[in-house]
Enzyme design. Structure first.
Site, PDB file in Angstrom:
ATOM      1  N   LEU A  47      14.474 -22.815 -41.831  1.00 10.15           N
ATOM      2  CA  LEU A  47      13.544 -21.752 -42.042  1.00 10.15           C
ATOM      3  C   LEU A  47      11.958 -22.129 -42.051  1.00 10.15           C
ATOM      4  O   LEU A  47      10.995 -22.121 -42.779  1.00 10.15           O
ATOM      5  CB  LEU A  47      13.498 -21.079 -43.453  1.00 10.15           C
ATOM      6  CG  LEU A  47      14.732 -20.468 -43.769  1.00 10.15           C
ATOM      7  CD1 LEU A  47      14.538 -19.600 -45.273  1.00 10.15           C
ATOM      8  CD2 LEU A  47      15.108 -19.479 -42.730  1.00 10.15           C
TER       9      LEU A  47
ATOM     10  N   ASN B 227      16.159 -11.871 -46.041  1.00  6.03           N
ATOM     11  CA  ASN B 227      17.004 -12.801 -45.500  1.00  6.03           C
ATOM     12  C   ASN B 227      17.519 -13.508 -46.872  1.00  6.03           C
ATOM     13  O   ASN B 227      16.878 -14.531 -47.450  1.00  6.03           O
ATOM     14  CB  ASN B 227      16.479 -13.990 -44.774  1.00  6.03           C
ATOM     15  CG  ASN B 227      17.129 -14.922 -44.347  1.00  6.03           C
ATOM     16  OD1 ASN B 227      18.506 -15.187 -45.071  1.00  6.03           O
ATOM     17  ND2 ASN B 227      16.792 -15.976 -43.867  1.00  6.03           N
TER      18      ASN B 227
ATOM     19  N   CYS C  39      20.986 -17.120 -45.156  1.00  2.61           N
ATOM     20  CA  CYS C  39      21.120 -18.551 -44.511  1.00  2.61           C
ATOM     21  C   CYS C  39      21.981 -19.458 -45.178  1.00  2.61           C
ATOM     22  O   CYS C  39      21.875 -19.728 -46.466  1.00  2.61           O
ATOM     23  CB  CYS C  39      19.540 -19.099 -44.361  1.00  2.61           C
ATOM     24  SG  CYS C  39      19.041 -19.048 -42.796  1.00  2.61           S
TER      25      CYS C  39
ATOM     26  N   ILE D  10      25.978 -10.029 -39.339  1.00  2.00           N
ATOM     27  CA  ILE D  10      26.046 -10.973 -40.081  1.00  2.00           C
ATOM     28  C   ILE D  10      24.895 -12.006 -39.996  1.00  2.00           C
ATOM     29  O   ILE D  10      24.553 -12.250 -38.766  1.00  2.00           O
ATOM     30  CB  ILE D  10      27.392 -11.800 -40.393  1.00  2.00           C
ATOM     31  CG1 ILE D  10      27.717 -11.998 -39.044  1.00  2.00           C
ATOM     32  CG2 ILE D  10      28.224 -10.728 -40.848  1.00  2.00           C
ATOM     33  CD1 ILE D  10      28.945 -13.155 -39.041  1.00  2.00           C
TER      34      ILE D  10
HETATM   35  C1  LIG Z   1      18.040 -20.983 -33.655  1.00  2.00           C
HETATM   36  C2  LIG Z   1      18.426 -19.782 -34.942  1.00  2.00           C
HETATM   37  C3  LIG Z   1      17.528 -19.504 -35.847  1.00  2.00           C
HETATM   38  C4  LIG Z   1      17.957 -18.480 -36.769  1.00  2.00           C
HETATM   39  N1  LIG Z   1      17.012 -18.524 -37.816  1.00  2.00           N
HETATM   40  C5  LIG Z   1      17.085 -17.452 -38.742  1.00  2.00           C
HETATM   41  C6  LIG Z   1      16.063 -16.967 -39.715  1.00  2.00           C
HETATM   42  O1  LIG Z   1      15.043 -17.638 -39.806  1.00  2.00           O
HETATM   43  N2  LIG Z   1      16.273 -16.027 -40.486  1.00  2.00           N
HETATM   44  C7  LIG Z   1      17.724 -15.182 -40.383  1.00  2.00           C
HETATM   45  O2  LIG Z   1      17.968 -14.478 -41.026  1.00  2.00           O
HETATM   46  N3  LIG Z   1      18.515 -15.493 -39.373  1.00  2.00           N
HETATM   47  C8  LIG Z   1      18.289 -16.364 -38.656  1.00  2.00           C
HETATM   48  N4  LIG Z   1      19.290 -16.725 -37.534  1.00  2.00           N
HETATM   49  C9  LIG Z   1      20.574 -16.235 -37.523  1.00  2.00           C
HETATM   50  C10 LIG Z   1      20.463 -14.926 -36.636  1.00  2.00           C
HETATM   51  O3  LIG Z   1      19.316 -14.064 -36.934  1.00  2.00           O
HETATM   52  C11 LIG Z   1      21.715 -14.338 -36.381  1.00  2.00           C
HETATM   53  O4  LIG Z   1      22.055 -13.464 -37.528  1.00  2.00           O
HETATM   54  C12 LIG Z   1      22.782 -14.981 -35.900  1.00  2.00           C
HETATM   55  O5  LIG Z   1      22.307 -16.079 -34.946  1.00  2.00           O
HETATM   56  C13 LIG Z   1      24.077 -14.343 -35.276  1.00  2.00           C
HETATM   57  O6  LIG Z   1      23.626 -13.626 -34.057  1.00  2.00           O
HETATM   58  P1  LIG Z   1      23.700 -14.498 -32.627  1.00  2.00           P
HETATM   59  O7  LIG Z   1      25.269 -14.681 -32.402  1.00  2.00           O
HETATM   60  O8  LIG Z   1      23.348 -13.269 -31.866  1.00  2.00           O
HETATM   61  O9  LIG Z   1      23.030 -15.421 -32.509  1.00  2.00           O
HETATM   62  C14 LIG Z   1      18.960 -17.986 -36.687  1.00  2.00           C
HETATM   63  C15 LIG Z   1      19.856 -18.099 -35.726  1.00  2.00           C
HETATM   64  C16 LIG Z   1      19.599 -19.181 -34.829  1.00  2.00           C
HETATM   65  C17 LIG Z   1      20.563 -19.454 -33.805  1.00  2.00           C
END
Ligand SMILES: Cc1cc2nc3c(=O)[nH]c(=O)nc-3n(C[C@H](O)[C@H](O)[C@H](O)COP(=O)(O)O)c2cc1C
Ligand SMILES: Cc1cc2nc3c(=O)[nH]c(=O)nc-3n(C[C@H](O)[C@H](O)[C@H](O)COP(=O)(O)OP(=O)(O)OC[C@H]3O[C@@H](n4cnc5c(N)ncnc54)[C@H](O)[C@@H]3O)c2cc1C
Ligand SMILES: Cc1cc2nc3c(=O)[nH]c(=O)nc-3n(C[C@H](O)[C@H](O)[C@H](O)COP(=O)(O)OP(=O)(O)OC[C@H]3O[C@@H](n4cnc5c(N)ncnc54)[C@H](O)[C@@H]3O)c2cc1C
Ligand SMILES: Cc1cc2nc3c(=O)[nH]c(=O)nc-3n(C[C@H](O)[C@H](O)[C@H](O)COP(=O)(O)O)c2cc1C
Ligand code: FES
Ligand code: FES
Lengths: 302, 269, 302, 269
Positions: free
Chosen positions: C73, C125, C128, C187
């Site tokens: 974060l 959030n 995480c 999720i």
């Molecule tokens: C590099 C990266 C950083 C992320 N940072 C956050 C974040 O700061 N807060 C959050 O709620 N989710 C974060 N996520 C999770 C994404 O928002 C999302 O829930 C998760 O990646 C699943 O979706 P996707 O498969 O389309 O990436 C992050 C994901 C990635 C890959």
């Protein structure tokens, strides 16, 4: 010299590659063949007291780098399964009987019947994500009760197979160990679902299934690592997405004493010998003599 | 990869009583399939069952020929043009390529996976003899299709029916002696009821003939992983469904004797 | 005619494609660009009261069909982030502020600051897998407390982002809704780990990370389906492994009113327009007028 | 794909005070890299940092040239032959292919990603002029390497040092007027401290010269997804690190003025 010998407590294995439950270990001849193809041991299909037909097809579907299944624990019941297993045990195949039931007495009965025919241990399946038995492994109290009851009823080692579908796998692992588990298997499949967008239907007849294969490897490695890092001191069997020797090594380094393979058998039996060869090569190249020298070493690298 | 690909039904033909041939297109299957391989056919919301492919045409066209014997096959047989099914595959090991002189023996819908092999032989002008057995004219599929194919060289195509309503009265195995004594075959292919196959196996073993048969067991995964379809140490879905005579030798005590149901229980045939 | 309009309660979106938190939504110019590239809304990087540097690198590593990350974060703190967001909001970009904190008052403060600069909603959030905030979303009581407190302090819609790393996601979803959540996002990433077998080191500096990408799609679809099938009646935003329009459609059919994309942006911004085009094509081909006609239809196919 | 590939260090050369060139092999990088692209270098247990590739040789041989400025770079500079690092990449957008007449301007280790471009020009006999700026002889990398390359045609290689211990005293930008007035360049490439780049940018904008510069920002993912490396709406890791003058135009208010730290906070340069 055999570089690959390993031990799960009192269970000694020629090599750490065990065939995971539900993957081809359904009949005497199937089990024998898997052993001939090089497995260190074979876990049977999960068996219940009476026969179960399993869910209607479709029971499997592909996912990105994985497979989703909801077989529904089809099995011929312990009466018939123990005959199959007896035949394999007689010929010296190290068989682990996978046990499930809808009551504690069923778990006990099935485990005892496996013990009677000479298995080297039982593995309690309290972790199928698409089965009622899966609820046991999501609950500390139920886990304790089931493990303790079986443990009190058999003399052979009791292995407990854990589900990743929990908030804290270490909590459940500790409960199983408190109840007397001699070893832990981590992990069973991850609960998932696939919908066909042409028709809107969930593809599996049971809607939900268990995800296996390379996709879940990072989850499985994490679980093994977490358990090994905890107060749990019994041997861990790592499983989830292993398809080559590097994958197997990753689990050993995370803390597993042995590994199981399931989905990767899709590519053919030769994956067993390939993994063994790769591991042996690695041991030689790094001048290692025993798997003990690498088991859990990731915990020293920080 | 092992996900059903949804296909529109292009055409449905009535093949015989309770037997339909269903046409559809699937490029992946049609570009890879070897005669004798099978596909898994998904009927959304109901079941997924193994089916041989009974025709491979141009432009990825394929067909299955289904006998209604239970819920899934009845539903399949009731589908109409424009309805959809899902297919995955092709799976398993198909037949060996034909030799110079070939004998093909089908019992009922067992002829289905042999049809593309016949189509191949005819297309490539390879000598092929066909025996087709059925219960009666109405209940036996492919008679018309095969007659159309074989009209120019009628001598190669023989039918038996149990009630004598068409061709010779009796079983297809009754014709073995005659046709085999008159010919020398490089390949004998058979598919049909397991008791028929067992008879053919015994016959061919005695005469040391190069037999290949296609077997059926309860198929779930179709990809050699679930252990539902064992016959001896063979998985019908991955090591079969086609087995050569040397392999049949290893399972001769099971062939025509035992099968397993959906739970894996042994069932006397 | 716009086939893709959708609503998350009072939030109306031009199209259902939202940029997931933590994926490029870190600066004003980044957020604006994502909107220009066609997103229906953009969720900011999760923001805390003070700035956080995040974990040391490596913070990302590939896995089979997925990506494992433990960014930790990193964010400049709400003071600076609200300036970035204000600039985007001023230009009419629909921004959702992602909020985290180590105390309830921090959650409230960050949410209010986002509200002040004109975001269309906040996303809490609590999910995480490699952060302490993730513990909130694994606990019913904490979830209730955090959601309720924020809900009582802001007027804009409060979206709660759920973690799959729980025994029962529906339980947590219900708790969030009881506390007043206006919508749920399912999720966040799945807890995982990758070990380098050459050196034995866990690759991520934080050892554990969150798995995203196609590998987790079956898990995410399952979660959305389970929540939609429950007593939860607020809109669901589906996220996890969406990389093409069929994936997006799968989530809509499972019950999501909108979707988020994260990892697939790795392939370039054009994935946004491609998904929208694919969905529009599907709607036209099937003579559908509104996304409502397909949202949740899998629940009627059984 | 975005997983560090562990490589043995083949050789370490001292390039200047606190600057080492580290040789290793990585087939994936060497088979794909375009000069100007970067790799992520993993120091197990410590950090992973972006590095330009300063040499591409035969048999997948590569080198990075590292200036020790903090924990990770110090550790890298202390590694010996046989130690291991992990690399993933190559990432980002590299330099355009050289034109007929090229000017390359490097400041300190900023010359690193330009070295393979120089190697390319020399190998392909393309006209290339090189300006290298540094603080002093001891602290400036690549002097010897470039001298060896340019000995036959000395006129193309000029060095400036701030203390005058080698070449001309002053800044590399001091030479711009002279060299540019004497030549007509199809391409001008630059990499080094951002204030230097800003000066070059201003100069080239005024004279409408075809400049490309390689920039640095805080890199975490390296694959364009985490939003750590924005400069304006560009991601240095994916849209850069090389930017053309028309792109620089859009970020001219940021260039040389602002960067962001690991948390994303704006920092005055
Ligand atoms: C590099 C990266 C950083 C992320 N940072 C956050 C974040 O700061 N807060 C959050 O709620 N989710 C974060 N996520 C999770 C994404 O928002 C999302 O829930 C998760 O990646 C699943 O979706 P996707 O498969 O389309 O990436 C992050 C994901 C990635 C890959
Ligand atoms: C490799 C292979 C190829 C086949 N090719 C054809 C073909 O071309 N044409 C044709 O009409 N039939 C074919 N069959 C048989 C066909 O799969 C079954 O008739 C069908 O599955 C019956 O399903 P049902 O629901 O209609 O019947 P049910 O009432 O469910 O069962 C009737 C019979 O079919 C068997 N059966 C049911 N499900 C399966 C299954 N998943 N796998 C195997 N057997 C099953 C049952 O054991 C029972 O003996 C083939 C079978 C196999 C294994
Ligand atoms: C595309 C690119 C190519 C580069 N090529 C080279 C090269 O060829 N040779 C060379 O010596 N240096 C190069 N650098 C710079 C190099 O990455 C930093 O010097 C290094 O990361 C410092 O790490 P540290 O732990 O030693 O220093 P720290 O004490 O951590 O920091 C010192 C400085 O380096 C910066 N830094 C730290 N980590 C990173 C990071 N992950 N990404 C970007 N900056 C960081 C800090 O912001 C600070 O300004 C390049 C940077 C980029 C972005
Ligand atoms: C087709 C199939 C059937 C399975 N059946 C069982 C079972 O009966 N009992 C059980 O404990 N696990 C069962 N599993 C789970 C596996 O034993 C294993 O835990 C899981 O597949 C992860 O390993 P893998 O990725 O190597 O397949 C099954 C898995 C598959 C793919
Ligand atoms: S049907 Fe599963 S192994 Fe053959
Ligand atoms: S470093 Fe992650 S986007 Fe550039």
């Amino acid at each position: 010299m055999n570089f690959l010998e390993t031990a799960l407590g009192s269970i000694k294995l020629d090599n750490p590659l065990i065939i995971a439950s539900g993957v081809l270990g359904t009949t005497a001849e199937g089990i024998k063949l898997l052993y001939e193809k090089g497995a260190g041991a074979v876990v049977t299909k999960t068996t219940t007291l009476s026969s179960k037909p399993g869910y209607a097809n479709p029971t499997v579907v592909s996912t990105p780098s994985g497979l989703l299944n909801s077989m529904g624990l089809p099995n011929p019941g312990i009466e018939e399964m123990s005959r199959e297993v007896a035949s394999a045990c007689c010929e010296g195949v190290p068989v682990i009987g996978s046990v499930a039931g809808s009551s504690i007495s069923e778990f006990i009965e099935v485990a005892k019947r496996f013990e009677d025919v000479g298995v080297i241990g039982v593995e309690l399946n309290i972790s199928c994500p698409h089965e009622r038995v899966g609820l046991i492994g999501q609950d500390c109290r139920l886990t304790y009760q089931v493990v303790k009851s079986v443990k009190d009823s058999v003399k052979i080692p009791v292995i407990v197979k854990l589900t990743p579908n929990v908030t804290n796998i270490v909590e459940i692992a500790l409960e199983a160990v408190k109840a007397g588990a001699d070893a832990l298997t981590a992990i069973n499949t991850v609960k998932g679902m696939v919908i066909d967008v042409n028709t809107g239907y969930p593809i599996l007849s049971n809607k939900f299934g268990g995800l296996s294969g390379p996709a879940i490897k990072p989850i499985a490695v994490r679980c093994v690592y977490e358990i090994y890092a905890s107060e749990v001191k019994v041997p861990i069997i790592g499983v989830g997405g292993i398809s080559n020797w590097r994958d197997a090594l990753e689990f050993l380094m995370a803390g597993a004493c042995a590994v199981q393979i399931g989905t990767s058998l899709m590519k053919g039996y030769q994956v067993i010998e390939k993994i063994k060869k790769g591991l042996t090569g690695y041991m030689k190249k790094n001048k290692l003599k025993k798997l003990n020298q690498i088991i859990g070493i990731s915990h020293k690298r920080c | 990869m092992h996900t059903p690909r949804v296909c529109k039904i292009l055409k449905v033909e009535s093949e015989a009583e309770n037997i339909k041939t269903i046409y559809f297109k699937d490029r992946r299957t049609s570009s890879r399939i070897i005669p004798g391989q099978f596909i898994m056919v998904w009927i959304p919301g109901l079941d997924e069952i193994p089916m041989g492919v009974s025709h491979t045409g141009l432009n990825s066209e394929l067909a299955i020929t289904v006998e209604a014997v239970g819920e899934a096959t009845e539903k399949l047989c009731s589908l109409k043009e424009g309805d959809v099914i899902g297919v995955r595959g092709p799976y398993g090991r198909g037949f060996s390529p034909p030799g110079l002189n070939n004998l093909i023996i089908g019992g009922g819908t067992g002829m289905a996976p042999l049809m593309p092999l016949i189509e191949l032989c005819v297309r490539e002008k390879i000598n092929v003899n066909v025996l087709l057995g059925g219960r009666s004219l109405n209940k036996t599929p492919f008679i018309k299709k095969l007659r159309d194919i074989f009209n120019p060289k009628l001598e190669c195509f023989k039918v038996t029916t149990e009630d004598g309503s068409y061709g010779c009265r009796g079983f297809v195995t009754d014709l073995l002696d005659e046709i085999i004594s008159k010919n020398s075959f490089d390949r004998i292919y058979a598919c049909g009821p397991e008791l028929m196959l067992k008879k053919i196996y015994d016959y061919c073993t005695e005469k040391k003939l190069p037999l290949e048969v296609s077997l059926e067991r309860y198929i779930k995964c179709g990809i050699g992983i679930c252990g539902s379809c064992y016959i001896g140490s063979y998985r019908v879905c991955a090591d079969g469904p086609v087995f050569k005579i040397a392999e049949l030798e290893k399972i001769r005590n099971i062939l025509g004797e035992w099968t397993r149901d959906s739970s894996g229980r042994l069932i006397q045939l």
